[in-house]
Design a protein around this motif. Structure first.
Motif, PDB file in Angstrom:
ATOM      1  N   PHE A   1      -0.448  -0.285  25.083  1.00 21.87           N
ATOM      2  CA  PHE A   1      -1.138  -1.040  26.129  1.00 21.87           C
ATOM      3  C   PHE A   1      -0.176  -1.979  26.855  1.00 21.87           C
ATOM      4  N   GLY A   2       0.886  -2.414  26.136  1.00 24.38           N
ATOM      5  CA  GLY A   2       1.864  -3.333  26.733  1.00 24.38           C
ATOM      6  C   GLY A   2       2.705  -2.716  27.829  1.00 24.38           C
ATOM      7  N   ILE A   3       2.618  -1.395  27.995  1.00 26.48           N
ATOM      8  CA  ILE A   3       3.376  -0.732  29.071  1.00 26.48           C
ATOM      9  C   ILE A   3       3.029  -1.320  30.428  1.00 26.48           C
ATOM     10  N   VAL A   4       1.783  -1.761  30.561  1.00 26.48           N
ATOM     11  CA  VAL A   4       1.335  -2.273  31.865  1.00 26.48           C
ATOM     12  C   VAL A   4       2.153  -3.484  32.310  1.00 26.48           C
ATOM     13  N   THR A   5       2.739  -4.221  31.354  1.00 25.37           N
ATOM     14  CA  THR A   5       3.532  -5.404  31.725  1.00 25.37           C
ATOM     15  C   THR A   5       4.802  -5.032  32.481  1.00 25.37           C
ATOM     16  N   ALA A   6       5.246  -3.761  32.358  1.00 29.93           N
ATOM     17  CA  ALA A   6       6.430  -3.328  33.102  1.00 29.93           C
ATOM     18  C   ALA A   6       6.173  -3.304  34.607  1.00 29.93           C
ATOM     19  N   PHE A   7       4.893  -3.296  34.990  1.00 31.33           N
ATOM     20  CA  PHE A   7       4.532  -3.268  36.406  1.00 31.33           C
ATOM     21  C   PHE A   7       3.994  -4.617  36.870  1.00 31.33           C
ATOM     22  N   GLN A   8       4.194  -5.647  36.059  1.00 31.75           N
ATOM     23  CA  GLN A   8       3.713  -6.986  36.385  1.00 31.75           C
ATOM     24  C   GLN A   8       4.866  -7.991  36.326  1.00 31.75           C
ATOM     25  N   GLU A   9       4.607  -9.188  36.800  1.00 29.30           N
ATOM     26  CA  GLU A   9       5.467 -10.344  36.515  1.00 29.30           C
ATOM     27  C   GLU A   9       4.747 -11.079  35.396  1.00 29.30           C
ATOM     28  N   TYR A  10       4.910 -10.581  34.191  1.00 31.32           N
ATOM     29  CA  TYR A  10       4.069 -11.024  33.078  1.00 31.32           C
ATOM     30  C   TYR A  10       4.330 -12.484  32.728  1.00 31.32           C
ATOM     31  N   ASP A  11       3.241 -13.223  32.615  1.00 31.42           N
ATOM     32  CA  ASP A  11       3.311 -14.629  32.216  1.00 31.42           C
ATOM     33  C   ASP A  11       2.451 -14.786  30.962  1.00 31.42           C
ATOM     34  N   PRO A  12       3.051 -15.090  29.817  1.00 35.19           N
ATOM     35  CA  PRO A  12       2.267 -15.198  28.572  1.00 35.19           C
ATOM     36  C   PRO A  12       1.218 -16.302  28.619  1.00 35.19           C
ATOM     37  N   LEU A  13       1.370 -17.268  29.560  1.00 33.26           N
ATOM     38  CA  LEU A  13       0.388 -18.356  29.631  1.00 33.26           C
ATOM     39  C   LEU A  13      -0.931 -17.903  30.252  1.00 33.26           C
ATOM     40  N   VAL A  14      -0.878 -16.886  31.115  1.00 36.15           N
ATOM     41  CA  VAL A  14      -2.115 -16.405  31.754  1.00 36.15           C
ATOM     42  C   VAL A  14      -2.552 -15.050  31.217  1.00 36.15           C
ATOM     43  N   GLY A  15      -1.662 -14.374  30.482  1.00 32.55           N
ATOM     44  CA  GLY A  15      -2.043 -13.106  29.859  1.00 32.55           C
ATOM     45  C   GLY A  15      -1.879 -11.913  30.777  1.00 32.55           C
ATOM     46  N   VAL A  16      -2.162 -10.742  30.211  1.00 32.62           N
ATOM     47  CA  VAL A  16      -1.975  -9.493  30.947  1.00 32.62           C
ATOM     48  C   VAL A  16      -2.942  -9.392  32.124  1.00 32.62           C
ATOM     49  N   TRP A  17      -4.190  -9.805  31.923  1.00 38.50           N
ATOM     50  CA  TRP A  17      -5.215  -9.587  32.944  1.00 38.50           C
ATOM     51  C   TRP A  17      -4.979 -10.423  34.198  1.00 38.50           C
ATOM     52  N   HIS A  18      -4.314 -11.567  34.070  1.00 39.52           N
ATOM     53  CA  HIS A  18      -4.147 -12.452  35.233  1.00 39.52           C
ATOM     54  C   HIS A  18      -2.695 -12.555  35.710  1.00 39.52           C
ATOM     55  N   SER A  19      -1.798 -11.777  35.121  1.00 39.52           N
ATOM     56  CA  SER A  19      -0.410 -11.787  35.600  1.00 39.52           C
ATOM     57  C   SER A  19      -0.307 -11.039  36.929  1.00 39.52           C
ATOM     58  N   GLU A  20       0.688 -11.418  37.725  1.00 33.49           N
ATOM     59  CA  GLU A  20       0.842 -10.819  39.066  1.00 33.49           C
ATOM     60  C   GLU A  20       1.303  -9.363  38.966  1.00 33.49           C
ATOM     61  N   TRP A  21       0.655  -8.471  39.719  1.00 35.05           N
ATOM     62  CA  TRP A  21       1.023  -7.054  39.763  1.00 35.05           C
ATOM     63  C   TRP A  21       2.151  -6.875  40.781  1.00 35.05           C
ATOM     64  N   VAL A  22       3.299  -6.333  40.355  1.00 35.66           N
ATOM     65  CA  VAL A  22       4.456  -6.196  41.255  1.00 35.66           C
ATOM     66  C   VAL A  22       4.875  -4.746  41.448  1.00 35.66           C
ATOM     67  N   GLY A  23       4.125  -3.808  40.879  1.00 36.60           N
ATOM     68  CA  GLY A  23       4.450  -2.388  41.063  1.00 36.60           C
ATOM     69  C   GLY A  23       5.770  -2.022  40.408  1.00 36.60           C
ATOM     70  N   PHE A  24       6.676  -1.399  41.204  1.00 37.90           N
ATOM     71  CA  PHE A  24       7.950  -0.907  40.660  1.00 37.90           C
ATOM     72  C   PHE A  24       9.100  -1.898  40.891  1.00 37.90           C
ATOM     73  N   ASP A  25       8.804  -3.152  41.206  1.00 37.98           N
ATOM     74  CA  ASP A  25       9.869  -4.126  41.473  1.00 37.98           C
ATOM     75  C   ASP A  25      10.806  -4.300  40.272  1.00 37.98           C
ATOM     76  N   GLN A  26      10.229  -4.317  39.063  1.00 38.56           N
ATOM     77  CA  GLN A  26      11.063  -4.486  37.868  1.00 38.56           C
ATOM     78  C   GLN A  26      12.049  -3.320  37.725  1.00 38.56           C
ATOM     79  N   PHE A  27      11.602  -2.117  38.049  1.00 37.96           N
ATOM     80  CA  PHE A  27      12.464  -0.935  37.939  1.00 37.96           C
ATOM     81  C   PHE A  27      13.557  -0.964  39.011  1.00 37.96           C
ATOM     82  N   ARG A  28      13.203  -1.411  40.229  1.00 36.24           N
ATOM     83  CA  ARG A  28      14.218  -1.515  41.285  1.00 36.24           C
ATOM     84  C   ARG A  28      15.299  -2.510  40.892  1.00 36.24           C
ATOM     85  N   GLN A  29      14.874  -3.640  40.307  1.00 38.32           N
ATOM     86  CA  GLN A  29      15.846  -4.631  39.838  1.00 38.32           C
ATOM     87  C   GLN A  29      16.683  -4.077  38.684  1.00 38.32           C
TER      88      GLN A  29
END
Length: 315
Positions: free
Chosen positions: A47-75
């Motif tokens: 289930f944690g795979i979804v964080t690869a497509f987010q700017e994951y913030d442990p303070l707000v959790g998976v459901w409220h972290s910002e969705w950034v698509g493939f930005d992490q992969f481009r970086q």
């Protein structure tokens, strides 16, 4: 009805599902703990795979972290440190495939040729033992033997010969970690091959010996063909894990030889992801590694089928 059909023996009666469940109830109950562990530690974390497509913030959790698509992969693909880690991983995997993979096969053949069961059991216990050591202990033993103040350099100093600190030399690091892996894991790796050797019909050896075949010819024409399926299976698994060359072993020795020599994909995910709070960046590196490993398993399995072996699975 034809004569052939009349003579055909009747097959065993097919049991219904309820009867088979009642018959195998004990076996099914024994598998439940293993299935639960598999689900909890192998499938639930997916289930944690979804964080690869987010700017994951442990303070707000998976459901409220910002969705950034493939930005992490481009970086990730634009990061020179990532490609340096990939290069190290592939190089170390290639060195270990050439130097490490044949060792358990050779050890299994050697142990299988020992006639005395007592001596064989003794050597099996000796080569199995390092598998149960932690990597901290394994590296410490190598440090005591090959380090700057180790046994080897003390001997060289006593005979006025220049010292050789293998433990901090980045140029020989690949050979060092491969030697450590062989010492620690080669003995454990022979179990599968010894089991395969025990399944070879002993009458084949007796018939070959009666025909005048020597030890080498028996090994070449009976033993190795008998092991071929297992060797191909282990090679498929090895290629599938080509990007997993280790973590603790490299983490412990990274500071001694420098990150240029010791960083592999797993340590990259840790240092540039978790250690710096870039969880999504580390997850993207881990997801990339998983996808490539899956493709490697698929390719190696296809190659096994091309050579007439079953490989890991058949479709």
């Amino acid at each position: 009805m034809s004569t052939a059909a009349q003579k055909r023996p009747a097959g065993p009666a097919r049991l219904d599902r309820r009867t088979r469940l009642r018959r195998d109830k004990s076996l099914l109950l024994m598998t439940i703990p293993a299935v639960v562990l598999l689900l909890v530690f192998n499938y639930a974390p997916l289930f944690g795979i979804v964080t690869a497509f987010q700017e994951y913030d442990p303070l707000v959790g998976v459901w409220h972290s910002e969705w950034v698509g493939f930005d992490q992969f481009r970086q990730l693909f634009g990061d020179p440190a990532f490609w340096a880690s990939m290069k190290n991983t592939l190089y170390l995997s290639f060195v270990q495939l050439i130097l490490f993979f044949p060792i358990p096969i050779a050890l299994a053949l050697l142990l299988n040729s020992v006639i005395s069961e007592r001596i064989r059991n003794f050597f099996q216990s000796v080569v199995y033992l390092p598998h149960f050591f932690s990597w901290v202990l394994a590296v410490t033993i190598f440090q005591q033997m090959l380090g700057g103040a180790g046994v080897l350099n003390q001997f060289l100093r006593q005979h006025d010969i220049g010292t050789w600190d293998i433990m901090t030399n980045p140029h020989t690091f690949a050979l060092l970690v491969t030697s450590q892996a062989i010492w620690k894991e080669a003995g454990w790796g022979i179990i599968v091959f010894l089991a395969a050797l025990s399944a070879i019909n002993s009458e084949l050896y007796e018939a070959a010996a009666a025909d005048g075949a020597g030890r080498f010819r028996r090994m070449w024409h009976i033993t190795l063909p008998g092991l071929r399926g297992v060797i191909v299976l282990m090679l498929v698994l090895r290629l599938g894990n080509a990007l997993s060359v280790g973590f603790e072993q490299f983490l412990i020795q990274r500071d001694a030889v420098g990150h240029e020599a010791a960083d592999v994909l797993d340590t990259f995910s840790f240092y540039y992801g978790i250690a710096t709070g870039g969880y999504s960046y580390g997850a993207a590196a881990g997801l990339f590694k998983s996808v490539v490993s899956l493709l490697l398993i698929w390719g190696a399995n296809k190659l096994a089928h091309a050579f007439g072996e079953d490989g890991l699975y058949r479709t």
